[in-house]
Write an enzyme that holds these catalytic residues in place. Structure first.
Site, PDB file in Angstrom:
ATOM      1  N   CYS A  97       0.663  -1.194   0.174  1.00 28.91           N
ATOM      2  CA  CYS A  97      -0.040  -0.072  -0.013  1.00 28.91           C
ATOM      3  C   CYS A  97       0.846   1.094   0.089  1.00 28.91           C
ATOM      4  O   CYS A  97       1.238   1.721   1.111  1.00 28.91           O
ATOM      5  CB  CYS A  97      -0.857   0.075   1.378  1.00 28.91           C
TER       6      CYS A  97
ATOM      7  N   CYS B  87      -0.565   4.118   2.391  1.00 22.95           N
ATOM      8  CA  CYS B  87      -0.338   3.889   3.563  1.00 22.95           C
ATOM      9  C   CYS B  87       0.993   4.201   4.036  1.00 22.95           C
ATOM     10  O   CYS B  87       1.267   4.842   5.198  1.00 22.95           O
ATOM     11  CB  CYS B  87      -0.764   2.609   4.016  1.00 22.95           C
ATOM     12  N   ASP B  88       1.821   4.039   3.251  1.00 21.80           N
ATOM     13  CA  ASP B  88       3.407   3.600   3.763  1.00 21.80           C
ATOM     14  C   ASP B  88       4.291   4.509   2.818  1.00 21.80           C
ATOM     15  O   ASP B  88       5.376   4.795   3.169  1.00 21.80           O
ATOM     16  CB  ASP B  88       3.887   2.202   3.739  1.00 21.80           C
TER      17      ASP B  88
END
Length: 317
Positions: free
Chosen positions: A135, A138-139
């Site tokens: 992701c 997300c990261d």
């Protein structure tokens, strides 16, 4: 466990599940949505959504899902943060068992979506969360100024690669083939991005690093020559597709050989009368938010007609 009965229980809360809820709620069916482990579905790990009608400037995926939920709740949808663990479709009413309770339903709409696939390496598992991710949204910010790899050649991989260039110094796309499977617009964006490079006909054999150091490199195997080389990188984002979330339905509903839920063409009907499927759990071809929403509409309308027929058959003449 609390026993709760509903006319319609919807398993899943992506575009398909929420659209089904909106239509079912507007038909005064008071549906229940069991949100599952990823409320909002895959769009909650997506950045700009530019192709959903009605948002000419685009909209962030999580915000779009919040709007879907608000609309469903406005018309009387009940929402529970619960994950389904088992279903019983052998008798009526149907039974849906979850972590926090047991629910019975006259109809069930399956909208469980699909999940990201992984390469399958032991080193991948070991370093997940320590430089290995599926992701970028997300990261990505954790890799500011770093050089990373994106594995894959489809739209997901190109979207991840383009997004990561907002943070990363360089993004290298590693693909098993010598051409991309992504749509032309996504290919054009990736090829035009000066921060993106490509390594063709290649697979990752091992991800190198530790939980202390994070990812420090990978071993790349050229699939034509067989040559294995070391390649320095500080992160690996896996974007090689998805698998349908149908595990709990094996042996309960008919599935395609690839694991996707089988529905009758032109409908949302599954192999069990009164159980309907929609969204990415039934779709291994388009996999778009708008097509998922469309089939969510179909599932709710099919469920409504099914309930009307049940009511009619139970009414004395």
């Amino acid at each position: 466990m609390a026993e709760n009965h509903y006319k319609v229980v919807i398993i899943g809360s992506g575009p398909a599940g929420w659209t089904a809820a909106i239509y079912a709620a507007r038909a005064n069916l008071s549906p229940l949505v069991l949100q599952g482990t990823q409320p909002g579905g895959q769009l909650t790990i997506t950045t700009d959504v530019e192709n959903f009608p009605g948002f000419p400037e685009g909209i962030m995926g999580p915000e779009l899902m919040e709007k879907f939920q608000a609309q469903a709740e406005r018309f009387g949808t009940k929402v529970v943060y619960d994950t389904v663990t088992e279903v019983d479709f052998s008798k009526r009413p149907f039974t849906v068992m979850a972590d926090e309770g047991t629910y019975t339903a006259d109809t069930v709409i399956v909208a469980t979506g699909a999940s990201a696939k992984w390469i399958g390496l032991e080193s991948e598992k070991k370093l997940m969360g320590h430089g290995v991710s599926s992701c970028a949204t997300c990261d990505g910010a954790f890799f500011r100024g770093k050089e990373v790899i994106v594995v894959g050649g489809g739209d997901t991989a190109m979207e991840e690669a383009n997004f990561l260039t907002r943070f990363c110094a360089k993004v290298v796309v590693v693909h098993r083939r010598d051409s991309l499977r992504a749509s032309k617009i996504m290919q054009d964006r990736a090829f035009a991005n000066p921060k993106i490079e490509f390594i063709w006909d290649t697979a990752i054999e091992e991800i190198v690093g530790s939980k202390e150091t994070g990812v420090t490199g990978v071993k790349l195997k050229n699939l034509k020559s067989g040559e294995v080389t070391d390649f320095a990188t500080q992160g690996v984002f896996v974007a090689i597709g998805h698998q349908p979330n149908t595990g709990i339905f094996e042996g309960k509903l008919e599935l395609h050989p690839n694991g996707y839920l089988k529905v009758q063409p032109g409908t949302a009907s599954t192999s069990v009368e009164g159980v309907f499927g929609c969204g990415d759990v039934t779709d291994h071809h388009y996999r778009q938010a708008i097509t998922a929403a469309g089939t969510g509409c179909m599932a709710a309308m099919d469920a409504e007609k099914y309930l009307e027929a049940l009511e009619a058959s139970a009414t004395p003449v």
